[in-house]
Write a protein that holds these residues in place. Structure first.
Motif, PDB file in Angstrom:
ATOM      1  N   ASN A  58       0.823  -0.990  -0.014  1.00 42.43           N
ATOM      2  CA  ASN A  58      -0.184  -0.180  -0.342  1.00 42.43           C
ATOM      3  C   ASN A  58       0.506   1.230  -0.178  1.00 42.43           C
ATOM      4  O   ASN A  58       2.187   1.131  -0.379  1.00 42.43           O
ATOM      5  CB  ASN A  58      -1.695   0.138   1.179  1.00 42.43           C
TER       6      ASN A  58
ATOM      7  N   LYS B 183       1.186  -4.177   7.473  1.00 45.72           N
ATOM      8  CA  LYS B 183       2.049  -4.655   6.749  1.00 45.72           C
ATOM      9  C   LYS B 183       2.621  -5.974   6.596  1.00 45.72           C
ATOM     10  O   LYS B 183       2.644  -7.142   6.601  1.00 45.72           O
ATOM     11  CB  LYS B 183       2.112  -3.693   5.818  1.00 45.72           C
TER      12      LYS B 183
ATOM     13  N   HIS C 163       4.361  -5.069  -7.789  1.00 46.86           N
ATOM     14  CA  HIS C 163       2.634  -5.531  -8.152  1.00 46.86           C
ATOM     15  C   HIS C 163       2.877  -6.254  -9.253  1.00 46.86           C
ATOM     16  O   HIS C 163       1.894  -6.409  -9.249  1.00 46.86           O
ATOM     17  CB  HIS C 163       1.774  -3.862  -7.852  1.00 46.86           C
TER      18      HIS C 163
ATOM     19  N   THR D  52      -3.237  -5.669   1.056  1.00 47.23           N
ATOM     20  CA  THR D  52      -3.246  -4.265   1.307  1.00 47.23           C
ATOM     21  C   THR D  52      -3.848  -4.121   2.609  1.00 47.23           C
ATOM     22  O   THR D  52      -5.309  -4.296   1.843  1.00 47.23           O
ATOM     23  CB  THR D  52      -3.759  -3.617   0.235  1.00 47.23           C
TER      24      THR D  52
ATOM     25  N   TYR E 142      -3.343   4.890  -5.859  1.00 47.71           N
ATOM     26  CA  TYR E 142      -2.323   3.478  -5.942  1.00 47.71           C
ATOM     27  C   TYR E 142      -3.783   2.274  -6.499  1.00 47.71           C
ATOM     28  O   TYR E 142      -3.560   1.848  -6.988  1.00 47.71           O
ATOM     29  CB  TYR E 142      -2.821   3.117  -4.187  1.00 47.71           C
TER      30      TYR E 142
END
Length: 267
Positions: free
Chosen positions: A9, A16, A119, A127, A155
């Motif tokens: 993220n 995370k 990604h 996320t 994002y």
């Protein structure tokens, strides 16, 4: 090829790295070989978590399953040319690929060329977000009066571009999962509003919602030793208290919801 799970993220403090370490340990304890890459070259939270784990084993002689941590440029090299870092990341993935079933990649809480590449390489993208409209802004813009979604965030647009790039290569689609961390028992009205907005957004931009982790002291206490809730019994922690049992169940629920290939929740 190893299955790649990316935790990403563009906001820090969402849990995370803690989520990544617990998923990683769950896979190890399920009998899989797991590699890890920490793309946060400055903070290196996941990297330090794994190094703390190695040091704990060295000092105590307790046997704990260990991931293979790939080398990346150091904090001193964090401002190096993007090309240098991208090449290092690609080499890291190649070094882990043949020897591991899964590769866990932890991105920094900011946009970078490294994050874009990670990604695009993700088979599963996780996320984590804190349960508030402050973090909801990570995914979409909303009307402040109605909380209706007015448009995607930068994002979300990056994830969309990653999905397009991946589709062009003929690779399997990215399974995008958003987890709600630090869901509090209080402020139920705000909790419901965030939940409703996320459910609506998940249909519009194509992610799945999964249960995350509550804000528990135990997560912070375990980090210096490189331990997770799945290790407590093995290190002489005795029986788990009610809070720890609930936290362990949160880990089980998340891993089950990820629906990773060949993974059964037996830990």
């Amino acid at each position: 090829m190893a299955y790649i799970i990316v935790f990403g993220n563009e906001k820090g403090g969402s849990g995370k790295s803690t989520t990544a370490m617990h998923v990683l340990t769950a896979l190890l304890r399920s009998g899989f070989k797991v590699g890890a890459v920490d793309l946060d070259l400055r903070q290196r939270t996941l990297g330090r978590y794994i190094e703390n784990r190695r040091e704990y084993v060295r000092k105590t002689d307790v046997t704990l399953p260990q991931p293979q941590l790939a080398e990346m440029p150091t904090a001193a090299d964090a401002d190096a040319d993007d090309e240098v870092k991208l090449v290092a990341f690609q080499k890291a993935i190649l070094s882990l690929d043949e020897a591991n079933d899964f590769i866990v990649v932890d991105c920094a809480g900011s946009h970078s060329a490294l994050a874009e590449l990670a990604h695009a390489m993700a088979d599963t993208l996780v996320t984590p977000m804190n349960d508030s409209f402050v973090d909801f802004d990570l995914l979409a813009r909303i009307d402040p009066e109605t909380t209706a979604v007015t448009g995607p965030s930068v994002y979300s647009e990056m994830v969309w571009e990653a999905r397009k790039a991946r589709a062009e290569t003929g690779a399997r689609p990215i399974d995008w999962i958003v987890t709600r961390n630090r869901v509090g028992a209080q402020n139920m009205h705000n909790k419901r509003k965030v939940g409703a907005a996320l459910k609506d957004l998940s249909r519009r931009i194509g992610f799945r919602l999964a249960p995350g982790f509550s804000d528990r002291v135990v997560f912070r206490e375990l980090f210096p030793h490189g331990l997770t809730l799945l290790d407590i019994k093995d290190v002489g922690g005795g029986s788990l208290n009610i809070s720890n049992v609930a936290a362990r169940q949160e880990v089980r629920d998340l891993v089950a919801e990820l629906k990773l290939p060949g993974v059964e929740v037996t830990f």
